[in-house]
Design an enzyme around this catalytic site. Structure first.
Site, mmCIF file in Angstrom:
data_model
loop_
_atom_site.group_PDB
_atom_site.id
_atom_site.type_symbol
_atom_site.label_atom_id
_atom_site.label_comp_id
_atom_site.label_asym_id
_atom_site.label_seq_id
_atom_site.Cartn_x
_atom_site.Cartn_y
_atom_site.Cartn_z
ATOM 1 N N ASP A 103 47.101 43.645 63.298
ATOM 2 C CA ASP A 103 47.699 43.666 64.640
ATOM 3 C C ASP A 103 47.785 42.262 65.203
ATOM 4 O O ASP A 103 47.014 41.382 64.806
ATOM 5 C CB ASP A 103 46.818 44.434 65.627
ATOM 6 C CG ASP A 103 46.576 45.843 65.204
ATOM 7 O OD1 ASP A 103 47.370 46.377 64.430
ATOM 8 O OD2 ASP A 103 45.568 46.395 65.684
HETATM 9 N N1 URA Z 1 42.606 48.260 62.531
HETATM 10 C C1 URA Z 1 43.120 47.857 63.712
HETATM 11 O O1 URA Z 1 42.934 48.507 64.734
HETATM 12 N N2 URA Z 1 43.841 46.725 63.721
HETATM 13 C C2 URA Z 1 44.074 45.972 62.644
HETATM 14 O O2 URA Z 1 44.735 44.952 62.729
HETATM 15 C C3 URA Z 1 43.513 46.411 61.427
HETATM 16 C C4 URA Z 1 42.778 47.567 61.401
#
Ligand code: URA
Length: 239
Positions: A103
């Site tokens: 993310d």
């Molecule tokens: N889980 C999440 O919430 N975000 C990420 O970037 C990876 C795993």
């Protein structure tokens, strides 16, 4: 000039016989046009050959790069509005593609490769590579939370997760180990425990650990590391 099936074989796509089937099935494009004849000749120095949309690079050295992704950039090849992870790649690696995604606000271990076939295999949900995240969150992890993760927690929208490991590190700090990659998975899992995540960093993937790679920096994996990565838990037949 080179035959298409030979080109794909040199790009690391499995056996010649399977390659012929793949080509006949219409999964391969040369310069944007589907080619279904394995013997078709192409100009190997200029042709852009794709398998299921991913570019295949003939005879080129397979590169796998590890990045310590900073927060504030999206995992995408390009984006009209946001800064992307590609901006952190040194010039010579600009043609690599990310394997999976983190993310925008998540930091940590992100892999890139020039090998479409490897990326495809590593991303297969059946492969179930374990990924470990360090999280800082609201509240305190309880034994009940740990048990819920071990049983496969249920997200707020009803999605059932695979069993995962939750390890309390201290007040508001924990490790989460998962074997799947649903959208915002760790944040949503923690939210289902009413412990929203304030900071998230991926620290390992399979046998690979981020260790002391500085934020925003990259390093190439060694041959041994690539071999280990490829052999972890791989029993799925892609073709
Ligand atoms: N889980 C999440 O919430 N975000 C990420 O970037 C990876 C795993």
């Amino acid at each position: 000039m080179q035959r298409l099936d030979k080109y794909l074989s040199e790009a690391g796509v499995e056996s010649r016989r399977k390659i012929k089937d793949i080509i006949r099935a219409g999964r391969v494009c040369v310069n944007g046009t589907v080619v279904t004849i394995p013997e078709q000749k192409l100009e190997e120095s200029t042709a852009v050959v794709t398998l299921d949309g991913k570019e295949m690079l003939r005879g080129s050295r397979m590169i796998v790069l590890m990045m310590n992704k900073p927060a504030g950039c999206v995992t995408a090849a390009s984006d009209a509005k946001e800064k992307t992870v590609m901006e952190y790649l040194p010039k010579e690696y600009k043609r690599l593609m990310p394997i999976g995604r983190l993310d925008k606000e998540t930091e940590g271990l992100l892999l890139f490769t020039n090998d479409g076939y490897l990326a495809h295999r590593l991303l297969s949900p059946k492969r179930g590579i374990e990924k470990t995240y360090y999280a800082e969150h609201e509240g305190t992890v309880t034994q009940e939370d740990i048990d819920r993760f071990a049983d496969g927690c249920i997200l707020k929208d009803g999605t059932k997760c695979l069993p995962a490991v939750l390890e309390k590190l201290g007040e508001g700090k924990c490790l989460v180990r998962v074997r799947e990659g649903k959208y915002h998975q760790v944040r949503r899992m923690m939210a289902s425990l009413h412990k929203p995540v304030r900071y998230l960093r991926r620290i390992s993937e399979g046998t690979l650990e981020l260790k002391d790679l500085p934020l925003g920096m990259t390093r190439e994996l060694t041959k041994e590391e690539i071999q280990q990565l490829e052999s972890v838990n791989f029993d799925e037949k892609f073709f």
